[in-house]
Each structure stands twice: as C-alpha cells, then as structure tokens.
Design a protein around this motif. Structure first.
Motif, PDB file in Angstrom:
ATOM      1  N   ASN A 146       0.809  -1.214   0.000  1.00  0.00           N
ATOM      2  CA  ASN A 146       0.000   0.000   0.000  1.00  0.00           C
ATOM      3  C   ASN A 146       0.844   1.266   0.000  1.00  0.00           C
ATOM      4  O   ASN A 146       0.534   2.246  -0.690  1.00  0.00           O
ATOM      5  N   SER A 251       4.018  -2.404  11.392  1.00  0.00           N
ATOM      6  CA  SER A 251       5.173  -1.881  12.156  1.00  0.00           C
ATOM      7  C   SER A 251       4.727  -1.375  13.526  1.00  0.00           C
ATOM      8  O   SER A 251       5.544  -1.177  14.418  1.00  0.00           O
ATOM      9  N   GLN A 254       1.130   3.185  13.173  1.00  0.00           N
ATOM     10  CA  GLN A 254      -0.200   3.792  13.162  1.00  0.00           C
ATOM     11  C   GLN A 254      -0.810   3.781  14.565  1.00  0.00           C
ATOM     12  O   GLN A 254      -1.359   4.789  15.027  1.00  0.00           O
TER      13      GLN A 254
HETATM   14  C1  LIG Z   1      -3.743  -1.561   4.900  1.00  0.00           C
HETATM   15  C2  LIG Z   1      -2.769  -1.425   6.033  1.00  0.00           C
HETATM   16  N1  LIG Z   1      -3.247  -1.335   7.271  1.00  0.00           N
HETATM   17  C3  LIG Z   1      -2.449  -1.207   8.330  1.00  0.00           C
HETATM   18  C4  LIG Z   1      -1.073  -1.179   8.207  1.00  0.00           C
HETATM   19  C5  LIG Z   1      -0.265  -1.078   9.473  1.00  0.00           C
HETATM   20  O1  LIG Z   1       0.558  -0.020   9.507  1.00  0.00           O
HETATM   21  P1  LIG Z   1       1.703   0.193  10.610  1.00  0.00           P
HETATM   22  O2  LIG Z   1       2.983  -0.231   9.922  1.00  0.00           O
HETATM   23  O3  LIG Z   1       1.664   1.645  10.873  1.00  0.00           O
HETATM   24  O4  LIG Z   1       1.399  -0.658  11.798  1.00  0.00           O
HETATM   25  C6  LIG Z   1      -0.515  -1.258   6.930  1.00  0.00           C
HETATM   26  C7  LIG Z   1       0.925  -1.198   6.741  1.00  0.00           C
HETATM   27  O5  LIG Z   1       1.472  -1.345   5.698  1.00  0.00           O
HETATM   28  C8  LIG Z   1      -1.386  -1.380   5.811  1.00  0.00           C
HETATM   29  O6  LIG Z   1      -0.928  -1.469   4.550  1.00  0.00           O
END
Ligand SMILES: Cc1ncc(COP(=O)(O)O)c(C=O)c1O
Ligand SMILES: [Zn+2]
Length: 420
Positions: A146, A251, A254
């Motif tokens: 994404n 990771s 978020q």
């Molecule tokens: C659709 C989606 N949701 C949630 C996340 C989680 O993100 P984070 O790396 O900030 O935990 C990602 C990370 O690539 C993602 O692509």
C-alpha cells in the motif's frame, strides 16, 4: 540542543514542529532527515510547540487532513501545494455489524476511501512535505504494497521522482497500482524485513543520496500522518474520544500515533479527558506482538511471516514494544486471527455494512469479533474499528468464496430453477 545532522535547518518550515525527540531517553535534535537517537538508538519523533488550537479553527479548514495542519509537521501554506489531499474519510455507523456482534455502539473508520485506497496516503502526505523541505529529488520507501502505491502517486502529483521497493510476492493489484503512477518499482526477492534492511543500506550509499525514504529517514515526519485518523474519529464523533478502538498492526506506527493524537487532543482541551482502550490486531501468520503480549514479555521476537494479510506482514515491527506498552497501559489487548477468520471477517463486514475491506480490515474486524466473543471487549462501550484498505486490492483472498450465485441462460424458467 544536540545535532543529529549537518543539514542547515534554519530555512526549514515544519509549522508547529520544533524538534525531534527520542522516545527512549528524551534527547532532542534539530529537525532533520534522521530517525534514530545517536545517544541510545531509540526512535525519534516530532516534538511540537502548539499555539492555541480551537475546534472552530479546525472546522474552518478543508475537508481533508490539512484541516489539522496546525497539529502536523507541515508549513501553514501546505494546502496551496500540489498534493493528494487525503483524509476526512467516512466514519460509518455500523448498526448491522454491531447487532450481529452484540455491541451497543460501533463505527467503522473506512480509510479505503483515500486517493490510493489505503490509510497510507495520510502518512505519505507528510513524507512529501518533508522531502520538499529537505530538498530531496526522489521519494522512496520499503513497502508491503500500500505504501508503494501511495508514494508513487503522491510523487507524481508533487513532481518528485519515485523509486519504491516491495517484496516480490505481493498481491497483483498492489503491484499494478505502485507501477502505474510512474517512477521505478523494484521487487526484491525476500520478506518485507529484507526489503527494509536493503533500504537502510541504500540510504548510506551514494545511490540513495538526496532520497527521502518515507518510512526510514523521513519516518518521524511520515508517522505523524497517522494522527489524523484519531483527530478525524474524535471530530466525527462530535469531539469525543471513543471508549475502545481496534487497530491493525504491521510496524505498529499507526497505533502509537493514534494514541499520541488522542493525548494531544486531551492536552489541547479539544476533547474532554477520559480513559480509552486500544486493542491491537494481527494475523496469526505474522503475530510477533500478539505472541509477546500473550507471553507477558516486553521484547518482540521477530518472525518470518506467512499470512494472506500481506500488508501487515512485518516480522520485526519497529514500534512493536510501544504497541505492547500502549495496549497494557490503556487496558486493551493484542490479539490475532487465522487467515480463515480474516476471510470470514471480510465477508461479514461486506455483508452487514457494504464495506469491502482488504485483508488488513479483515484482521481488525476478525479480532473485534474474537474479543467480543471472549468477553474481553465491553459490549456497551462506544467502539471504533479501522478498515485501512480496499478489498479490491486483495481480491484473491475472497475470490474462491465469492462467485455468482448461478450462471443461467436469460430465461425465467432457468432463473426459477436455481432461485427456489
Ligand atoms: C492496509 C494497512 N493497514 C495497516 C497497516 C499497518 O501499519 P503500521 O505499519 O503503521 O502498523 C498497513 C501497513 O502497511 C497497511 O498497509
Ligand atoms: Zn535516545
């Protein structure tokens, strides 16, 4: 103030952001393209000097993330620059799903409505501003899919070059999206963690000179974009923080930034102070944080991912220990679901609310369902669950279970025969 960089920072304009500060030891650094503390290797994050921020001021802003620009590391004139203007996605009152699960009040924050159909447009918007500020010509990232699409799209609009890196085995729709906007897309034979390691090497090489890596050397800026999810949820609830929220973890960035944003809203007096619980969701096939949580550990043991939830397939999550800490501190939990439960949850959300989530959304809804069934989530509390991406990106996950009800000749008799 210690200096982590030799950049001349005097002409930078990051709005209310005043410094980088170490999450571990509190050391402060001038704003620069750097992400780790030289004292203790802890992660750096943005420190602010917020002026007075009012609800009215925010409401007068545009209906995208820039309505919160006075809370973000961006210049005040950010709105006038070419950008994807993500955010202000729907907070859907999910009464049908709530009824099915036995919850009193449930909302789905549906970030599939962003320009490249995932929440990553929020974080990339910050990375673009940081790249502009530091005079970088190329925007880059390591990605589970994404982010790569969000970076190539945003670079295209901003007039920057793009070169992004992904594991070679990603879903076709994500590969197509990341390449269609132009720039270079490099698939690496290995896991996301291999890709990320490669990007760290590239930053130290002259090949990567003047490159801004959204989630590496620009990570402190990039990560702040996730705060806008929390700001929007609170504002869309009528300036109220929900009682409990379920957030997917790759990771863990978020999740930690949503917690940071709720705390900021309370501190600024934009919402009333109240307790809230944060629940973290992983896929069983990549659940290093959930495993540590269940074992009562503070350290995360890296894993090799094997799950259909490829967007969450980070085996060595940078913010993992902070996710553990936040889940425990707020009275939440970290839980995981099997791939079969992910698919079931995607179908449940689609069937009840007309929202087609990608596998990451299936993970959050699946974990929500599991926690409610186990009595670990309060059914009477106001609950928000995140859908962070669009199901069209991960069609294969549900394709075998989502076929036409029947294939018939165009005649009433033929229809009568199959519909009874
Ligand atoms: C659709 C989606 N949701 C949630 C996340 C989680 O993100 P984070 O790396 O900030 O935990 C990602 C990370 O690539 C993602 O692509
Ligand atoms: Zn430190």
């Amino acid at each position: 103030m210690a200096l982590a960089t030799t950049e001349n920072t005097t002409s930078l304009d990051f709005g209310p952001a005043v410094a980088l500060s170490c999450r571990e030891c509190g050391a402060r650094y001038d704003l620069g393209p750097t992400f780790a503390c030289v004292e203790c290797f802890g992660p750096l994050e943005i420190a602010y000097d917020f002026g007075q921020v009012t609800r009215e001021q925010i409401a007068a802003g545009p209906t995208n993330i820039w309505r919160y620009r006075s809370l973000l590391p961006v210049p005040a004139d950010v709105i006038s620059k070419p950008n994807m203007a993500p955010g202000w996605t729907k907070l859907v009152k999910a009464d049908n799903l709530a009824r099915e699960l036995g919850l009193r009040s449930l909302h789905v924050k549906d970030d599939s409505g962003n320009p490249t159909h995932s929440f990553k447009d929020r974080v990339v918007a910050m990375a673009v501003e940081a790249a502009r500020n530091f005079g970088f010509h190329t925007l880059s990232c390591s990605s589970t899919g994404n982010l790569a699409g969000a970076v190539t799209a945003a670079a295209a609009r901003a007039g920057l070059d793009a070169c992004v890196f992904i594991p070679a085995d990603l879903e076709e729709a994500k590969v197509v999206m990341a390449s269609v906007y132009g720039g270079k897309l490099v698939a690496i034979e290995g896991t996301y963690d291999d890709v990320n390691r490669f990007c760290s090497e590239l930053i130290g090489d002259e090949l990567g000179d003047q490159w801004g890596f959204a989630n590496v050397n620009l990570r402190p800026y990039y990560a702040e974009g996730s705060k806008t999810l929390a700001y929007e949820i609170a504002e869309q609830l009528g300036w109220r923080i929900p009682d409990q929220i379920v957030i997917p973890v790759a990771s863990g960035s978020q999740l930690t930034k949503i917690d940071k944003a709720f705390k900021e809203l309370i501190k600024l007096g934009l919402v009333e102070e109240k307790p809230y619980k944060i629940f973290a969701a992983q896929a069983e096939g990549c659940s290093p944080v959930s495993t540590a949580y269940k074992a009562g550990l503070d350290v995360i043991r890296p894993v090799k991912p094997n799950t259909i939830a490829k967007s969450l397939a980070i085996g060595n999550p940078a913010d993992g220990p902070y996710v553990l800490d936040i889940a425990r501190r707020t009275g939440g939990a970290v839980e995981d679901v099997t791939d079969a439960e992910v698919v079931d949850a995607i179908r449940l959300l689609a069937r009840t609310e007309g929202i087609f989530a990608e596998t990451a959304g299936g993970v959050t809804v699946g974990v929500l369902r599991k926690l409610v069934a186990a009595g670990r989530l309060d059914p009477d509390a106001e609950t928000v669950v995140l859908n962070t991406g669009d199901g069209l990106k991960t069609l294969d996950a549900v394709a075998s279970q989502a076929r036409p009800t029947a294939v018939i000749r165009p005649s009433l008799d033929a229809f009568r025969a199959v519909i009874a």
